[in-house]
Design an enzyme around this catalytic site. Structure first.
Site, PDB file in Angstrom:
ATOM      1  N   HIS B 202       0.814  -1.230   0.000  1.00  0.00           N
ATOM      2  CA  HIS B 202       0.000   0.000   0.000  1.00  0.00           C
ATOM      3  C   HIS B 202       0.839   1.266   0.000  1.00  0.00           C
ATOM      4  O   HIS B 202       1.860   1.373   0.666  1.00  0.00           O
ATOM      5  CB  HIS B 202      -1.015   0.027   1.139  1.00  0.00           C
ATOM      6  CG  HIS B 202      -0.444  -0.085   2.528  1.00  0.00           C
ATOM      7  ND1 HIS B 202       0.756  -0.667   2.835  1.00  0.00           N
ATOM      8  CD2 HIS B 202      -0.956   0.330   3.712  1.00  0.00           C
ATOM      9  CE1 HIS B 202       0.959  -0.625   4.131  1.00  0.00           C
ATOM     10  NE2 HIS B 202      -0.050  -0.022   4.681  1.00  0.00           N
ATOM     11  N   HIS B 248       0.769  -7.492  11.117  1.00  0.00           N
ATOM     12  CA  HIS B 248      -0.511  -7.245  10.453  1.00  0.00           C
ATOM     13  C   HIS B 248      -0.884  -8.468   9.619  1.00  0.00           C
ATOM     14  O   HIS B 248      -0.028  -9.020   8.920  1.00  0.00           O
ATOM     15  CB  HIS B 248      -0.398  -6.083   9.474  1.00  0.00           C
ATOM     16  CG  HIS B 248      -0.399  -4.724  10.101  1.00  0.00           C
ATOM     17  ND1 HIS B 248      -1.343  -4.322  11.010  1.00  0.00           N
ATOM     18  CD2 HIS B 248       0.403  -3.653   9.910  1.00  0.00           C
ATOM     19  CE1 HIS B 248      -1.110  -3.070  11.360  1.00  0.00           C
ATOM     20  NE2 HIS B 248      -0.049  -2.633  10.720  1.00  0.00           N
TER      21      HIS B 248
END
Lengths: 106, 315
Positions: B202, B248
């Site tokens: 991202h 994550h």
């Protein structure tokens, strides 16, 4: 020097060191203060101080107006105790619209 | 590939500019590279080559101003201006120098609710290790020696704005959707999205919340060892850590969340996660497993992750 802080909304007393802001000092006790950024941006730790002397750092005007500040409504993370204090956390009012969009926090 | 290359800089308002300078220099290991008469600071990480990646403005507020993305060619600014306006979003073309040290730039408010800048040129400085026979890392330097600013996660008013912002970034700026959290009836709403132009998971992310703002921006580190050392450095300096070292599920990143002296949430994001490519299938996280996606080890909500974040300055 440590001072006694009465958190009225929890009806609990705990001490806070004079060189710590109220959030840093009180957050070591379980379920006493709200979870927040401890430095001003989030505005979660808004309190009303009903008793006691304190020194304060600059408030985030996005969350605390001058009028608030004059009425002892401040961010706990920007307040350091100089005497024993009585404080109350002011819960964030979440409107129904906010509730609908607050997906991850539900 | 022409168009947006990467996140160029983040622009924040801070409450105490001196405290912020000390923090970003001594703990993050950035250098102040420019200082304006009004006290505004511009900072750079050692592994970045453009002049700056962070603007800190002295203010009465601790708020988020803008995020700026660098495009590859000057002509991209004209091409994207046309595309953005054809999509129904108005733009403003700013002359060179309006964004400090940058060529002309394009300013617009994306359907996510946030102000963005696009620019093609910024004063070149070079990495601290140079570009001829460079050392792998600078021996000099302070704190955690963050490599570069990696990504920003912005909060949108509700899933509608997450979806509108995501669609705009996909269709107009040609970002690729790496991951999404889908909620509501049959997962019909995107509550969060992660989008990329680089080959990392991202370059921007959107999450639904009650108010428009910035959840965090992240600094890149190499891996777990650096994450653990960074957490030590933070504790040594009484930095308020929101989430201690953790994995994550989404992006597979290795992370710490913590706050700067104005309460802006920062992240140290380590590891590349995975190779992001335009033809990679989008990863979907469902409502019942979304906390596994966010904090992989515990799988539960943690810290002030959903309650505390920086509001946009203009709202």
């Amino acid at each position: 020097m440590k001072y006694n802080i009465l958190v009225k909304d929890k009806a609990r007393n705990h001490t806070c060191n004079e060189n710590k802001n109220l959030m840093d000092g009180l957050s070591i006790y379980e379920n006493l203060v709200p979870k927040g950024c401890h430095n001003g941006a989030c505005g979660v730790c808004k309190i009303h101080i009903s008793n006691g002397d304190y020194s304060k750092l600059k408030m985030n005007r996005k969350h605390i107006s001058e009028e608030d500040e004059n009425n002892n409504i401040v961010l706990a993370c920007k307040v350091l105790p100089k005497t024993d204090m009585k404080i109350e956390f002011l819960p964030k009012t979440i409107s129904n619209i906010d509730k609908n969009v607050y997906i991850l926090g539900n | 590939m022409s168009g947006v290359m990467r996140l160029g800089h983040i622009d924040l308002n801070v409450l105490d500019i001196d405290k912020s300078r000390t923090y970003y220099e001594n703990i993050m290991g950035m250098n102040v590279v420019r200082e304006d008469d009004n006290g505004t600071l511009y900072l750079k990480c050692w592994d970045e080559w453009d002049k700056y990646s962070l603007i800190l403005r002295p203010s009465e507020e601790a708020t988020f101003n803008t995020a700026a993305y660098k495009v590859e060619k000057d002509s991209d600014i004209d091409d994207l201006k046309e595309k953005i306006e054809a999509y129904g979003v108005s733009t403003e073309l700013l002359e060179a120098g309006v964004l400090a040290e940058c060529g002309r730039s394009l300013k617009f408010t994306a359907p996510s609710g946030h102000i963005f800048h696009l620019y093609a040129e910024k004063t070149f400085v070079g990495k601290d290790v140079g570009d001829t026979n460079p050392r792998p890392w600078p021996f000099e330097g302070k704190g955690i020696k963050a490599h570069w600013i990696d990504h920003v996660l912005l909060m949108c008013e509700g899933p509608e704005n997450v979806m509108a912002g995501t669609k705009f970034f996909q269709e107009v700026l040609e970002f690729n959707l790496a991951e999404q959290v889908c909620v509501g009836p049959e997962g019909s709403l995107q509550a969060a999205t992660w989008l990329a132009r680089t080959s990392t998971p991202h370059d921007i992310a959107f999450v639904a919340g009650p108010k428009t703002g910035m959840h965090h921006f992240a600094f890149f580190l190499d891996g777990w060892n650096d994450i653990l050392r960074a957490a030590d450095v933070m504790a040594m300096h009484d930095v308020k850590i929101d989430v201690t070292p953790q994995r994550h599920g989404i992006t597979r990143g290795e992370t710490i969340y913590f706050f700067d002296p104005s309460g802006h949430r920062l992240e140290t994001f380590a590891g590349l996660g995975y190779l992001m490519q335009p033809d990679m299938p989008t990863v979907t996280w469902t409502e019942d497993e979304l906390w596994r996606g966010i904090f992989y080890h515990t799988g539960i909500e943690n810290g002030a992750f959903t309650t505390a974040y920086t509001l946009s300055a203009y709202k």
